[in-house]
Design an enzyme around this catalytic site. Structure first.
Site, short mmCIF file in Angstrom:
data_model
loop_
_atom_site.label_atom_id
_atom_site.label_comp_id
_atom_site.label_asym_id
_atom_site.label_seq_id
_atom_site.Cartn_x
_atom_site.Cartn_y
_atom_site.Cartn_z
N GLU A 1 8.87 -1.51 17.78
CA GLU A 1 9.72 -1.39 16.60
C GLU A 1 10.25 -2.78 16.29
OE1 GLU A 1 10.72 0.83 14.17
OE2 GLU A 1 11.86 -0.92 13.55
N ASP B 1 2.32 4.23 12.01
CA ASP B 1 3.13 4.90 10.97
C ASP B 1 3.94 3.85 10.19
OD1 ASP B 1 4.56 6.77 9.52
OD2 ASP B 1 5.91 7.29 11.17
C1 LIG Z 1 8.14 5.28 8.88
S1 LIG Z 1 9.21 4.49 10.00
C2 LIG Z 1 8.69 5.13 11.57
C3 LIG Z 1 9.04 6.55 11.85
C4 LIG Z 1 8.62 7.03 13.22
N1 LIG Z 1 7.23 6.73 13.49
C5 LIG Z 1 8.83 8.52 13.30
O1 LIG Z 1 7.90 9.27 13.00
O2 LIG Z 1 9.91 8.94 13.71
C6 LIG Z 1 8.56 2.87 10.07
C7 LIG Z 1 9.24 1.95 11.07
O3 LIG Z 1 8.44 0.79 11.22
C8 LIG Z 1 9.29 -0.33 11.44
N2 LIG Z 1 8.47 -1.51 11.09
C9 LIG Z 1 8.20 -2.01 9.87
N3 LIG Z 1 7.32 -3.02 9.96
C10 LIG Z 1 7.00 -3.15 11.28
C11 LIG Z 1 6.12 -4.00 12.01
N4 LIG Z 1 5.36 -4.93 11.40
N5 LIG Z 1 6.04 -3.84 13.35
C12 LIG Z 1 6.79 -2.89 13.99
N6 LIG Z 1 7.65 -2.06 13.34
C13 LIG Z 1 7.74 -2.18 12.01
C14 LIG Z 1 10.48 -0.07 10.54
O4 LIG Z 1 11.61 -0.78 11.00
C15 LIG Z 1 10.62 1.46 10.66
O5 LIG Z 1 11.53 1.79 11.68
#
Ligand SMILES: C[S@@+](CC[C@H](N)C(=O)[O-])C[C@H]1O[C@@H](n2cnc3c(N)ncnc32)[C@H](O)[C@@H]1O
Length: 259
Positions: A99, A145
């Site tokens: 994350e 995701d």
């Molecule tokens: C759609 S949410 C995830 C929801 C989670 N998978 C769930 O189902 O409960 C996307 C997440 O990705 C994180 N994020 C965005 N870009 C990212 C990256 N390049 N690497 C890791 N995390 C990232 C955001 O901070 C956010 O918390």
């Protein structure tokens, strides 16, 4: 939709005794307070999980039980993907969560701080796909995701999947995508040159207005044995509770490439 499908992805992989590795590349904060103002405002829970809790259709029983069990331990909160995956692990299986957001990552770390089966990294998902694959267990699930806040997200996903698959050809990959309109999704599929892919989609209405989230999909590479059959029942059950068929709500499972 992606959460309801997690048991259908992980249960078949758990039939073989060898330990599993699960990577949740965009893990989020791990749990959601549905009673809090932002969640109430969007009505996401009222139009979603709240409609599944009573007289739960058989195909959703596994998922809804995981949600209720988590809620009982955590003051009614809703579990994010890491919590749902954790509940599906056997004692020798491992979950790695990435994350990028510092606060969300800290919350996730706190949630799993005493759990030897879960490791949490504040790390870029696309870099993690290169660094953490292949896993020593040689079998597992990679959940991707992304938030789709960046217009290049489909492109990054396509590159990320291609690189990750080259490193871990037998892994099961599941990537969530939004369907606002068809063109970006078609371009995404066309950009992938991987074997054994299916797309599972749940549409709330015809994707005619690209300003709205009209539906979503999960692209699966190397779907586990029996997944498509379970997914069909799960999507039909979700549609029966969440969809309005007259408005064009529909579910589809499409094979994109063969083994
Ligand atoms: C759609 S949410 C995830 C929801 C989670 N998978 C769930 O189902 O409960 C996307 C997440 O990705 C994180 N994020 C965005 N870009 C990212 C990256 N390049 N690497 C890791 N995390 C990232 C955001 O901070 C956010 O918390």
């Amino acid at each position: 939709m992606k959460h309801a499908l997690l048991p259908a992805l992980l249960r078949p992989l758990s039939r073989k005794p060898a330990p599993l590795f699960v990577l949740d590349t965009h893990a989020g904060a791990g749990r959601h307070d549905l009673a809090a103002e932002p969640a109430r405002r969007t009505g996401e829970a009222a139009n979603g999980i709240a409609r599944l809790l009573d007289n739960t259709p058989a195909a959703l029983e596994d998922y809804v039980t995981l949600v209720k069990d988590w809620g009982q331990k955590d003051q009614g909160r809703y579990p994010g993907s890491p919590a749902l995956i954790r509940a599906l692990l056997r004692p020798a299986d491992q979950l790695t969560c990435c994350e990028a957001h510092p606060e969300d990552c800290a919350a996730l770390r706190a949630l799993f701080r005493r759990d030897p089966q879960v490791s949490v990294h504040q790390r870029d998902a696309w870099e993690a796909l290169k660094a953490l694959l292949p896993p020593k267990q040689k079998r597992g699930l990679i959940l991707i995701d992304p938030p789709y806040e960046d217009p290049r997200e489909f492109e990054r996903l396509s590159q990320g999947l291609t690189t990750a698959h080259a490193r871990f050809r037998t892994g099961v990959f599941a990537a969530w995508y939004p369907v606002k309109h068809r063109a970006p999704v078609r371009a995404f599929f066309a950009s992938l040159n991987l074997p054994d892919m299916i797309a599972v989609e749940l549409m709330l209405r015809e994707p005619l207005d690209p300003a709205r989230l009209n539906g979503c999909g999960l692209l699966i590479v190397n779907p586990p044995f029996g997944f498509a059959e379970s997914a069909r029942l799960i999507l039909d059950a979700l549609l029966s509770r969440l969809g309005d068929r007259e408005a064009g709500a529909a579910a589809a499972i499409v094979r994109l490439t063969h083994e």
